[in-house]
Scaffold this motif. Sequence first.
Motif, PDB file in Angstrom:
ATOM      1  N   ILE B 107       6.538  41.638 -10.021  1.00 31.93           N
ATOM      2  CA  ILE B 107       6.832  41.690 -11.453  1.00 31.93           C
ATOM      3  C   ILE B 107       8.334  41.614 -11.696  1.00 31.93           C
ATOM      4  O   ILE B 107       8.828  40.786 -12.467  1.00 31.93           O
ATOM      5  CB  ILE B 107       6.258  42.986 -12.070  1.00 31.93           C
ATOM      6  CG1 ILE B 107       4.729  42.898 -12.107  1.00 31.93           C
ATOM      7  CG2 ILE B 107       6.836  43.232 -13.465  1.00 31.93           C
ATOM      8  CD1 ILE B 107       4.057  44.197 -12.478  1.00 31.93           C
ATOM      9  N   PHE B 108       9.085  42.478 -10.993  1.00 34.49           N
ATOM     10  CA  PHE B 108      10.519  42.526 -11.290  1.00 34.49           C
ATOM     11  C   PHE B 108      11.269  41.350 -10.679  1.00 34.49           C
ATOM     12  O   PHE B 108      12.319  40.956 -11.175  1.00 34.49           O
ATOM     13  CB  PHE B 108      11.096  43.884 -10.879  1.00 34.49           C
ATOM     14  CG  PHE B 108      10.592  44.972 -11.779  1.00 34.49           C
ATOM     15  CD1 PHE B 108      11.059  45.049 -13.079  1.00 34.49           C
ATOM     16  CD2 PHE B 108       9.621  45.860 -11.374  1.00 34.49           C
ATOM     17  CE1 PHE B 108      10.563  46.011 -13.953  1.00 34.49           C
ATOM     18  CE2 PHE B 108       9.127  46.828 -12.225  1.00 34.49           C
ATOM     19  CZ  PHE B 108       9.596  46.903 -13.527  1.00 34.49           C
ATOM     20  N   GLY B 110       9.944  38.381 -10.777  1.00 36.66           N
ATOM     21  CA  GLY B 110       9.733  37.397 -11.836  1.00 36.66           C
ATOM     22  C   GLY B 110      10.779  37.553 -12.931  1.00 36.66           C
ATOM     23  O   GLY B 110      11.380  36.578 -13.385  1.00 36.66           O
ATOM     24  N   ILE B 111      11.032  38.815 -13.325  1.00 34.08           N
ATOM     25  CA  ILE B 111      12.020  39.056 -14.381  1.00 34.08           C
ATOM     26  C   ILE B 111      13.418  38.693 -13.900  1.00 34.08           C
ATOM     27  O   ILE B 111      14.197  38.059 -14.607  1.00 34.08           O
ATOM     28  CB  ILE B 111      11.952  40.526 -14.845  1.00 34.08           C
ATOM     29  CG1 ILE B 111      10.594  40.792 -15.488  1.00 34.08           C
ATOM     30  CG2 ILE B 111      13.091  40.840 -15.824  1.00 34.08           C
ATOM     31  CD1 ILE B 111      10.384  42.215 -15.935  1.00 34.08           C
TER      32      ILE B 111
END
Lengths: 337, 441
Positions: B107-108, B110-111
């Motif tokens: 997730i992070f 991706g960010i």
Amino acid sequence: MNLQLAVGATALLALVAYALSGGADLGGGIWDLLASGPRKREQRALVEQAIGPIWEANHVWLILVVTVLFTGFPPAFAAISTTLFVPLTVLLVGIVLRGAAFTFRAYDEGGVAVERRWGLIFSMSSVLAPLMLGAIVGALSSGRLRLGPAGEPLGGSMAWLSWFSAATGLLATALFAFLAAVYLTVEARGELLEDFRRRAIAAGVATFLAAATAAGLSWRESPLVFEGLTARAWSLPLHAVTGMAAVGAFWALVTRRFVLARFLAAAQATLIVLGWGASQYPYLLVPDVTLASAAAPPRTLALLLGALGLGALTLIPSLWLLFRVFKRRARVADPHG
Amino acid sequence: MTHLLAARWLFGMSLAFHIVFAAIGVAMPLLMVIAELRWRRTGEPAALELSRRWAKGVAVLFAVGAVSGTVISFELGLLWPRFMAFAGPIIGMPFSLEGFAFFAEAIFLGIFLYGRDRVSPRLHLASGILVAVAGAASAFFVTLANAWMNHPAGFQLLAGQAGEIDPVAAMFPAGWGEQVLHVLISSYAATAFAVAGIHAFHLRRTPGDPFHRTALATVLPVAMAAALLQPISGDLSARRIAVTQPVKLAALEGHFKTQRRAPLRVGGFPDVATGTTPGAIELPAGLSLLAFHDPDAEVRGLEDFPRERWPDPLKVHLAFEVMVALGSGLAALSLTAGVLWWRRRSLPTQPALLRALTWAAPAGFLALEAGWLVTEWGRQPFVVWGVLRTADAVTPVGGLEVPLVTFAVLYVFLALVTATVLRRMIRQTSAAGRSARGWSP
């Protein structure tokens, strides 16, 4: 019993989450393969842009399903891995090629021809993976997968393959393609939006046909699912709601309420997976492995649930942030949102 | 090829492949964040470019790691269903927790990768830090499972079945701390030396290039710190193994006879037939000193244990020697670089040092693979030490040659492609860097 049910339900919910997110990413790959018309390039670019930042996170749901299964119901994991060795292996090849090719296409600076080659591998494996995934899920409830006394698969390594599992494979593929196209209508603009709107309607029809075929075949090949479809107390209401979601999604697509269509398509997919899970209950692998027969000791289940709860506490806000960052702009700009 | 051997080859190959990307997934985010911090502190354009370029590399490597890791999680059941049926309820929990760590990492990342222009600088940096933390957490949880296989705990064996299962006790078996530390440091050392080697190579070809200078100045301290800490961690591990896994220690040292003032054998080829290790240089009392910090300590030899519990000492000893030799070499190189750095008060770029760093690029990963072989071969013939034999854990499904060949082809293909893609990326970096900066000496 409640602990077993809770862990089993968690695994099923994780599978739903995978279908809604990772499944739609695979569906995006299908539309890459089927890209056509004057806006072929734009279609592919939109797919890439839509799934690029999120596919790896979405993919983790599948790994979570696997870990919950082998921690909470270890003998079921062993039996499933043994009897479904072939489709699981093919699924893995598909997963590896899909993810690797998608990334290589985005980052390989080797020119257009190289990019096209990666695109082909990416999109072909995006079809292969849901076919296998759907066939695996169908085979679980077919009653054809049994272990001998020494833990060997009875009926050979191809016992999973039947008309029913083929139909569920197609159903998963059509459903993922449907989800992807509907999601993309929210993110696309102008002509491109029309492209995906048409595709969503076509995929919706294909989903309906595949679902009807699978349901018909279940009468002969998967009595338990057929019973779940027809004879249980919850059967009728569940199908009524699933059908309403499906019809509603069509209506919303036709009347261009895309955010609503996305919600209804997701609801429809959720209900299909939950409906499968409910008709399969209490079996993990029909007819020999049940939640109760495969469950780990209560202490393990309780700790696992605790770990899943703690994990969810960190996961949910993180996922919320991820989707807010990458999916917000489209939503705000939508006139119906 | 026997059925068991085919299964071991397939699983070993999958892990040998994945472990490289797993280590990179642990360490590379840290380097990325350090570059980002450097840019924010100094405002050097080269540091910003570095953070971006490294992030692009991470995107590719992380994706390959994610899919090859998926293969592992499925293969646990496909190849070792009886192991999973036995071990799942005991040690499955760290795997589930690792799943969440992996979630956070994905997730992070991706960010961090895609969100530079979409989120605030603070959130962007925080995402990078979270990726680095989650990467280390993944390695932590997975290593816990391996530590349990080496020293099973948290259950009672009743008629071949596990009873009184305590998953929390199983998560923290004796030696977990030493093993986790060793694995984490090895990930940082291997990755940092590989990265340093690449930039050292380019710095030799384009001396003074600010991009590669900044890169080397950023990565070299991490490489040096990891390589200098690793011998200490190795010592802790060896002393722990001497107590918890004495057969493994005996095998990896090529030590057959139980004795006080046991010598340390450098090199040599353990020979099971004669119970000796010919060709070894023997340092008197060295093993007793290393294993127990006491020259008179008794070190148990292989002869103390039933023959059917021995791992193959030849393979284990050779893998161990390779690991130690490479690790010592990297530590020596780090020390040299440190002295040069301190004397010049700036990044040392002597051609000889750059050449040595270039040659050392693969050394960390080779050491890491060798170390992994030591722990896996050293646990044989058991998959769960003393409890479940590898031969009894293997799948009954036949015809493993087919997936073995399929995945062998797939991994070779992926390795070649990954290398090609990275090479093209690095070449673009060099070209873009020179033209964009148009640097005048």
